[in-house]
Design a protein around this motif. Sequence first.
Motif, mmCIF file in Angstrom:
data_model
loop_
_atom_site.group_PDB
_atom_site.id
_atom_site.type_symbol
_atom_site.label_atom_id
_atom_site.label_comp_id
_atom_site.label_asym_id
_atom_site.label_seq_id
_atom_site.Cartn_x
_atom_site.Cartn_y
_atom_site.Cartn_z
ATOM 1 N N MET A 1 45.101 70.409 33.009
ATOM 2 C CA MET A 1 43.788 70.933 33.320
ATOM 3 C C MET A 1 43.185 70.201 34.519
ATOM 4 O O MET A 1 42.608 70.829 35.376
ATOM 5 N N ILE A 2 43.355 68.906 34.554
ATOM 6 C CA ILE A 2 42.793 68.139 35.661
ATOM 7 C C ILE A 2 43.568 68.381 36.961
ATOM 8 O O ILE A 2 43.027 68.246 38.054
ATOM 9 N N GLN A 3 44.840 68.789 36.841
ATOM 10 C CA GLN A 3 45.660 69.033 38.021
ATOM 11 C C GLN A 3 45.086 70.152 38.887
ATOM 12 O O GLN A 3 45.280 70.156 40.094
ATOM 13 N N ARG A 4 44.371 71.085 38.311
ATOM 14 C CA ARG A 4 43.792 72.187 39.089
ATOM 15 C C ARG A 4 42.822 71.646 40.139
ATOM 16 O O ARG A 4 42.722 72.179 41.228
ATOM 17 N N GLY A 5 42.135 70.571 39.834
ATOM 18 C CA GLY A 5 41.222 69.965 40.799
ATOM 19 C C GLY A 5 41.945 69.377 42.002
ATOM 20 O O GLY A 5 41.367 69.244 43.074
ATOM 21 N N TRP A 6 43.210 69.035 41.827
ATOM 22 C CA TRP A 6 43.994 68.462 42.920
ATOM 23 C C TRP A 6 44.788 69.512 43.678
ATOM 24 O O TRP A 6 45.132 69.319 44.834
ATOM 25 N N ASP A 7 45.105 70.633 43.002
ATOM 26 C CA ASP A 7 45.940 71.654 43.647
ATOM 27 C C ASP A 7 45.664 73.015 43.023
ATOM 28 O O ASP A 7 46.487 73.559 42.300
ATOM 29 N N ASN A 8 44.503 73.591 43.331
ATOM 30 C CA ASN A 8 44.117 74.850 42.688
ATOM 31 C C ASN A 8 44.925 76.045 43.170
ATOM 32 O O ASN A 8 44.877 77.105 42.572
ATOM 33 N N ARG A 9 45.681 75.883 44.240
ATOM 34 C CA ARG A 9 46.523 76.977 44.722
ATOM 35 C C ARG A 9 47.761 77.166 43.837
ATOM 36 O O ARG A 9 48.296 78.261 43.735
ATOM 37 N N HIS A 10 48.199 76.098 43.181
ATOM 38 C CA HIS A 10 49.432 76.168 42.407
ATOM 39 C C HIS A 10 49.228 75.978 40.902
ATOM 40 O O HIS A 10 50.196 76.016 40.145
ATOM 41 N N VAL A 11 47.987 75.758 40.474
ATOM 42 C CA VAL A 11 47.720 75.512 39.051
ATOM 43 C C VAL A 11 46.696 76.530 38.562
ATOM 44 O O VAL A 11 45.588 76.606 39.087
ATOM 45 N N PRO A 12 47.062 77.327 37.557
ATOM 46 C CA PRO A 12 46.104 78.313 37.031
ATOM 47 C C PRO A 12 44.942 77.622 36.320
ATOM 48 O O PRO A 12 45.073 76.496 35.834
ATOM 49 N N GLU A 13 43.833 78.307 36.263
ATOM 50 C CA GLU A 13 42.660 77.752 35.578
ATOM 51 C C GLU A 13 42.841 77.836 34.067
ATOM 52 O O GLU A 13 43.286 78.851 33.535
ATOM 53 N N VAL A 14 42.508 76.751 33.380
ATOM 54 C CA VAL A 14 42.574 76.721 31.914
ATOM 55 C C VAL A 14 41.165 76.971 31.401
ATOM 56 O O VAL A 14 40.230 76.244 31.732
ATOM 57 N N TYR A 15 41.024 78.012 30.595
ATOM 58 C CA TYR A 15 39.714 78.367 30.059
ATOM 59 C C TYR A 15 39.419 77.670 28.732
ATOM 60 O O TYR A 15 38.284 77.334 28.439
ATOM 61 N N HIS A 16 40.473 77.457 27.938
ATOM 62 C CA HIS A 16 40.260 76.825 26.641
ATOM 63 C C HIS A 16 41.557 76.180 26.176
ATOM 64 O O HIS A 16 42.639 76.730 26.367
ATOM 65 N N PHE A 17 41.435 74.997 25.562
ATOM 66 C CA PHE A 17 42.580 74.305 24.988
ATOM 67 C C PHE A 17 42.164 73.696 23.665
ATOM 68 O O PHE A 17 41.124 73.055 23.578
ATOM 69 N N LEU B 1 53.724 68.492 43.717
ATOM 70 C CA LEU B 1 54.141 67.145 43.321
ATOM 71 C C LEU B 1 53.395 66.070 44.098
ATOM 72 O O LEU B 1 52.943 65.080 43.522
ATOM 73 N N ALA B 2 53.248 66.256 45.400
ATOM 74 C CA ALA B 2 52.543 65.259 46.210
ATOM 75 C C ALA B 2 51.095 65.116 45.740
ATOM 76 O O ALA B 2 50.593 64.002 45.573
ATOM 77 N N ASN B 3 50.425 66.232 45.517
ATOM 78 C CA ASN B 3 49.020 66.182 45.088
ATOM 79 C C ASN B 3 48.860 65.549 43.715
ATOM 80 O O ASN B 3 47.987 64.700 43.507
ATOM 81 N N THR B 4 49.682 65.946 42.757
ATOM 82 C CA THR B 4 49.504 65.425 41.405
ATOM 83 C C THR B 4 50.028 63.997 41.256
ATOM 84 O O THR B 4 49.393 63.180 40.592
ATOM 85 N N LEU B 5 51.158 63.689 41.868
ATOM 86 C CA LEU B 5 51.697 62.328 41.730
ATOM 87 C C LEU B 5 50.827 61.309 42.449
ATOM 88 O O LEU B 5 50.586 60.209 41.934
#
Length: 104
Positions: A1-17, A59-63
């Motif tokens: 979920m937090i990865q979307r803040g670093w790479d929103n082009r490649h990570v779908p938005e999570v609405y609920h977990f 990988l670069a953004n999240t790592l």
Amino acid sequence: MIQRGWDNRHVPEVYHFNRKLSLFVMEYIPPPHTILRKLLVDAGDIRPVTFAEDLSTFLANTLFNTSALAMSGGHFRESVSKWSTNTAMCALTEQVHILYHPVN
């Protein structure tokens, strides 16, 4: 979920977990998308033109953003403590690293 803040082009938005219910509600990605595992198993040598660029960017953004390079020592140890209870050893490792690899 937090990865979307670093790479929103490649990570779908999570609405609920909900861990207890094993429930994960996320953004619908319309076709023509392919699940990476299916692409790698079924497609053989066929890869999308942007495969290497997309994967390396993700990988670069999240790592980087989950590393001690991007966070303060305290914030990094706090993040690590979520899956590791040995924060004293982490602090010791950071001190040794600073001794042998000082910042210019």
